[in-house]
Design a protein around this motif. Structure first.
Motif, PDB file in Angstrom:
ATOM      1  N   GLY A 251       0.713  -1.026  -0.052  1.00  0.00           N
ATOM      2  CA  GLY A 251       0.007  -0.012  -0.040  1.00  0.00           C
ATOM      3  C   GLY A 251       0.887   1.194  -0.074  1.00  0.00           C
ATOM      4  O   GLY A 251       0.255   2.308   0.168  1.00  0.00           O
TER       5      GLY A 251
ATOM      6  N   ILE B  37     -10.187  -0.932  -1.754  1.00  0.00           N
ATOM      7  CA  ILE B  37     -10.357   0.175  -0.609  1.00  0.00           C
ATOM      8  C   ILE B  37     -11.202  -0.468   0.783  1.00  0.00           C
ATOM      9  O   ILE B  37     -10.535  -0.351   1.779  1.00  0.00           O
ATOM     10  CB  ILE B  37     -10.362   1.456  -0.755  1.00  0.00           C
ATOM     11  CG1 ILE B  37      -9.449   2.163  -1.867  1.00  0.00           C
ATOM     12  CG2 ILE B  37     -10.409   2.274   0.533  1.00  0.00           C
ATOM     13  CD1 ILE B  37      -8.078   2.197  -1.431  1.00  0.00           C
TER      14      ILE B  37
ATOM     15  N   MET C 254      -8.968  -3.219   2.126  1.00  0.00           N
ATOM     16  CA  MET C 254      -8.019  -2.832   2.829  1.00  0.00           C
ATOM     17  C   MET C 254      -8.306  -2.193   4.398  1.00  0.00           C
ATOM     18  O   MET C 254      -7.631  -2.315   5.127  1.00  0.00           O
ATOM     19  CB  MET C 254      -7.071  -1.936   2.075  1.00  0.00           C
ATOM     20  CG  MET C 254      -6.115  -2.427   0.953  1.00  0.00           C
ATOM     21  SD  MET C 254      -5.149  -3.829   1.484  1.00  0.00           S
ATOM     22  CE  MET C 254      -6.149  -5.614   0.940  1.00  0.00           C
ATOM     23  N   ARG C 255      -9.431  -1.466   4.260  1.00  0.00           N
ATOM     24  CA  ARG C 255      -9.816  -0.692   5.495  1.00  0.00           C
ATOM     25  C   ARG C 255     -10.485  -1.865   6.421  1.00  0.00           C
ATOM     26  O   ARG C 255     -10.005  -1.517   7.904  1.00  0.00           O
ATOM     27  CB  ARG C 255     -11.109   0.065   5.033  1.00  0.00           C
ATOM     28  CG  ARG C 255     -10.495   1.394   4.300  1.00  0.00           C
ATOM     29  CD  ARG C 255     -11.765   2.209   4.121  1.00  0.00           C
ATOM     30  NE  ARG C 255     -11.506   3.622   3.364  1.00  0.00           N
ATOM     31  CZ  ARG C 255     -12.390   4.339   2.675  1.00  0.00           C
ATOM     32  NH1 ARG C 255     -13.447   3.799   2.307  1.00  0.00           N
ATOM     33  NH2 ARG C 255     -12.170   5.501   2.325  1.00  0.00           N
TER      34      ARG C 255
ATOM     35  N   TRP D 203      -1.452  -0.165   6.470  1.00  0.00           N
ATOM     36  CA  TRP D 203      -1.456  -0.487   4.965  1.00  0.00           C
ATOM     37  C   TRP D 203      -0.525   0.467   4.237  1.00  0.00           C
ATOM     38  O   TRP D 203      -0.058  -0.001   3.098  1.00  0.00           O
ATOM     39  CB  TRP D 203      -3.015  -0.737   4.519  1.00  0.00           C
ATOM     40  CG  TRP D 203      -2.912  -0.928   2.932  1.00  0.00           C
ATOM     41  CD1 TRP D 203      -2.526  -2.033   2.581  1.00  0.00           C
ATOM     42  CD2 TRP D 203      -3.626  -0.112   1.874  1.00  0.00           C
ATOM     43  NE1 TRP D 203      -2.697  -1.982   0.977  1.00  0.00           N
ATOM     44  CE2 TRP D 203      -3.090  -0.887   0.544  1.00  0.00           C
ATOM     45  CE3 TRP D 203      -4.129   1.264   2.042  1.00  0.00           C
ATOM     46  CZ2 TRP D 203      -3.314  -0.304  -0.510  1.00  0.00           C
ATOM     47  CZ3 TRP D 203      -4.238   1.756   0.810  1.00  0.00           C
ATOM     48  CH2 TRP D 203      -4.147   1.154  -0.403  1.00  0.00           C
ATOM     49  N   THR D 204      -0.792   1.800   4.404  1.00  0.00           N
ATOM     50  CA  THR D 204      -0.206   2.746   3.522  1.00  0.00           C
ATOM     51  C   THR D 204       1.376   2.617   3.656  1.00  0.00           C
ATOM     52  O   THR D 204       2.058   3.486   2.907  1.00  0.00           O
ATOM     53  CB  THR D 204      -0.701   4.192   3.888  1.00  0.00           C
ATOM     54  OG1 THR D 204      -0.517   4.518   4.959  1.00  0.00           O
ATOM     55  CG2 THR D 204      -2.188   4.594   3.635  1.00  0.00           C
TER      56      THR D 204
ATOM     57  N   GLN E 246      -4.149   5.818  -2.346  1.00  0.00           N
ATOM     58  CA  GLN E 246      -4.023   6.130  -0.726  1.00  0.00           C
ATOM     59  C   GLN E 246      -4.963   7.194  -0.379  1.00  0.00           C
ATOM     60  O   GLN E 246      -5.374   7.360   0.605  1.00  0.00           O
ATOM     61  CB  GLN E 246      -2.449   6.659  -0.342  1.00  0.00           C
ATOM     62  CG  GLN E 246      -1.536   5.663  -0.071  1.00  0.00           C
ATOM     63  CD  GLN E 246      -0.348   5.773   0.583  1.00  0.00           C
ATOM     64  OE1 GLN E 246      -0.274   6.961   1.198  1.00  0.00           O
ATOM     65  NE2 GLN E 246       0.846   5.049   0.546  1.00  0.00           N
TER      66      GLN E 246
ATOM     67  N   TYR F 290      -8.148   5.715   0.048  1.00  0.00           N
ATOM     68  CA  TYR F 290      -8.159   5.130   1.422  1.00  0.00           C
ATOM     69  C   TYR F 290      -8.246   6.107   2.475  1.00  0.00           C
ATOM     70  O   TYR F 290      -9.145   5.742   3.681  1.00  0.00           O
ATOM     71  CB  TYR F 290      -6.924   4.369   1.541  1.00  0.00           C
ATOM     72  CG  TYR F 290      -6.669   3.644   3.004  1.00  0.00           C
ATOM     73  CD1 TYR F 290      -7.112   2.238   3.019  1.00  0.00           C
ATOM     74  CD2 TYR F 290      -5.983   3.984   3.849  1.00  0.00           C
ATOM     75  CE1 TYR F 290      -7.104   1.502   4.118  1.00  0.00           C
ATOM     76  CE2 TYR F 290      -5.889   3.549   5.068  1.00  0.00           C
ATOM     77  CZ  TYR F 290      -6.239   2.120   5.383  1.00  0.00           C
ATOM     78  OH  TYR F 290      -6.264   1.303   6.332  1.00  0.00           O
TER      79      TYR F 290
END
Length: 464
Positions: A227, A274, A277-278, A285-286, A439, A442
């Protein structure tokens, strides 16, 4: 496994060096002397000893491929009479050094490791030797080399004519694939088996499973993926599933590219990724690159990892990680039409167009990518996915027989495994911009508006 990302510093260095080099000059392209392909100068019958008594210099970065071949270099020297001097550069600065050397036209290193994406930037200024004439010259290439034994998707990934809109597989052969990685899903098989969990066939089911697996109070989450603000965030699991779902990065019409990141299909996919990932990815993650993603898998924190197969299989070796012996592989979710399009990475071997010993360099590349040497390297246990079907079907199957699902995943995706990106000369900058947009979404920006902005910017950049 080595990190495939080009750092921001390295990318800026590459761009600056390229910008400082005139595109055309009286003495050739890129400020270097005029390029003359060396293959035509090799005549007579094939003989491994044709360059005996000479020396070649090879630039490499520490990597399991390089480490697997280092003990074999003595065999190459005995076969050919050629001395090999290897210079190793850490990957974080490798491409900056290589770019500077090639731009300068010094010919210091005759051959070097090269990722396929870099061909799109290094090829146009004539920094690379076209290896197609070498392959076609029976005086220079052994009749048992069998180039067609290398998987088609890999051969095509290192071919391009550098014309806007042309697909990979056209034009010259700018490198020979040496080793590669498919991007598939690794999972905690022990946990899945204990819970009776079925591997999901479709992306929506994959997302739901990852969410169901996530329990932050137990320090457990569903799926690890990259990420960070790097082009390397886009190319593994993200680009693989994006392609399977029907996404494309660009279309080409009327002499111009149009970015497609803001198509309805693409926007929907970004929103799903997204959400994944959230709700089911790492909390940081970033900042994630492949070491963090695969590390969480090995530590039993991530239940799945969508990344390079050969970056995860070392975690299953005895004593390497907490979850050694507990991991398994599968191809990942198929697309809506059942396809298994898979984006790959390949380290290849290329020749400097200004090489001082081109015949020696070609004999080295030919040997290192040949059946016998590759088989020995794979048998050593460190080498990643072999580029040759014959080596996969023999030695590699023996090596990976104790890795659950690895071979099955490989065989499922290999026919659709290739570079899924459109080849283009602004790849690194525009793909890093894509990772930044991810990003931003996100972080809360509206996916449609952010991807509209990205598409406008990338369309402008790529057509300059």
């Amino acid at each position: 496994m080595a990190d495939h990302r080009l750092t921001r510093r390295a990318a800026l260095g590459l761009g600056a060096a390229a910008a400082a080099t005139p595109l055309l000059s009286a003495c050739g392209i890129g400020g270097a002397p005029a390029v003359v392909n060396g293959a035509a100068g090799v005549t007579g019958g094939f003989d491994w000893k044709k360059a005996a008594g000479t020396t070649i210099k090879v630039l490499q970065t520490p990597h399991p491929y390089q480490q697997s071949f280092q003990p074999l270099l003595k065999e190459f020297s005995e076969l050919t009479g050629i001395e090999v001097i290897t210079d190793l550069v850490p990957e974080g600065s490798y491409f900056t050094k290589l770019n500077t050397e090639l731009a300068g036209g010094t010919g210091k290193h005759d051959a070097f490791m090269l990722g396929a994406y870099f061909i799109w930037q290094y090829g146009p200024p004539n920094w690379l030797e076209d290896l197609k004439p070498w392959l076609e010259n029976s005086s220079a290439t052994h009749d048992e080399y069998d180039f067609e034994d290398i998987y088609e998707g890999l051969r095509q990934s290192t071919q391009w004519d550098f014309q806007a809109g042309s697909p990979l597989g056209s034009g010259g052969q700018w490198a020979i694939p040496w080793g590669f990685e498919n991007n598939v899903v690794t999972y905690n098989k022990k946990y899945f088996d204990s819970q009776g969990i079925r591997l999901p066939d479709r992306f929506d089911d994959f997302i739901q499973l990852a969410i169901d697996l996530t329990d932050r109070t137990e320090n457990r989450y569903g799926v690890a993926a990259r990420g960070s603000k790097s082009w390397a965030t886009i190319h593994p699991g993200f680009m693989t599933q994006f392609s399977r779902e029907g996404g494309v990065d660009y279309t080409f019409e009327n002499g111009a590219y149009t970015a497609q990141m803001n198509s309805d299909l693409s926007v929907a996919f970004h929103e799903k990724w997204i959400e994944l990932m959230r709700r089911a990815g790492p909390t940081s993650w970033t900042t994630y690159e492949y070491p963090q993603a695969t590390g969480d898998l090995g530590d039993g924190v991530a239940m799945m990892c969508y990344d390079a197969d050969s970056a995860t299989y070392p975690k299953n070796r005895p004593g390497v990680s907490k979850e050694s012996g507990n991991l398994g592989w599968y191809a990942g979710p198929a697309g809506p039409d059942g396809n298994y399009k898979t984006n790959l990475w390949t380290w290849s071997l290329a020749m400097n167009s200004q090489a001082k010993n081109k015949l020696g360099a070609w004999l080295f590349i030919q040997w290192a990518t040949g059946k016998q040497a590759l088989s020995k390297a794979v048998a050593g246990g460190k080498f990643a996915d072999p580029v040759r079907a014959s080596v996969f079907d023999s030695v590699f199957k023996q090596q990976l027989s104790d890795q659950p699902g690895y071979l099955e995943a490989f065989e499922t995706v290999i026919k659709d495994s290739k570079i899924q990106f459109s080849p283009q000369k602004k790849f690194f900058g525009t793909t890093e911009d894509w990772a930044v947009a991810l990003q931003d979404i996100y972080g809360g920006e509206d996916a449609r508006r952010r991807l509209d902005s990205l598409a406008r910017t990338n369309t402008s950049k790529i057509n300059l």
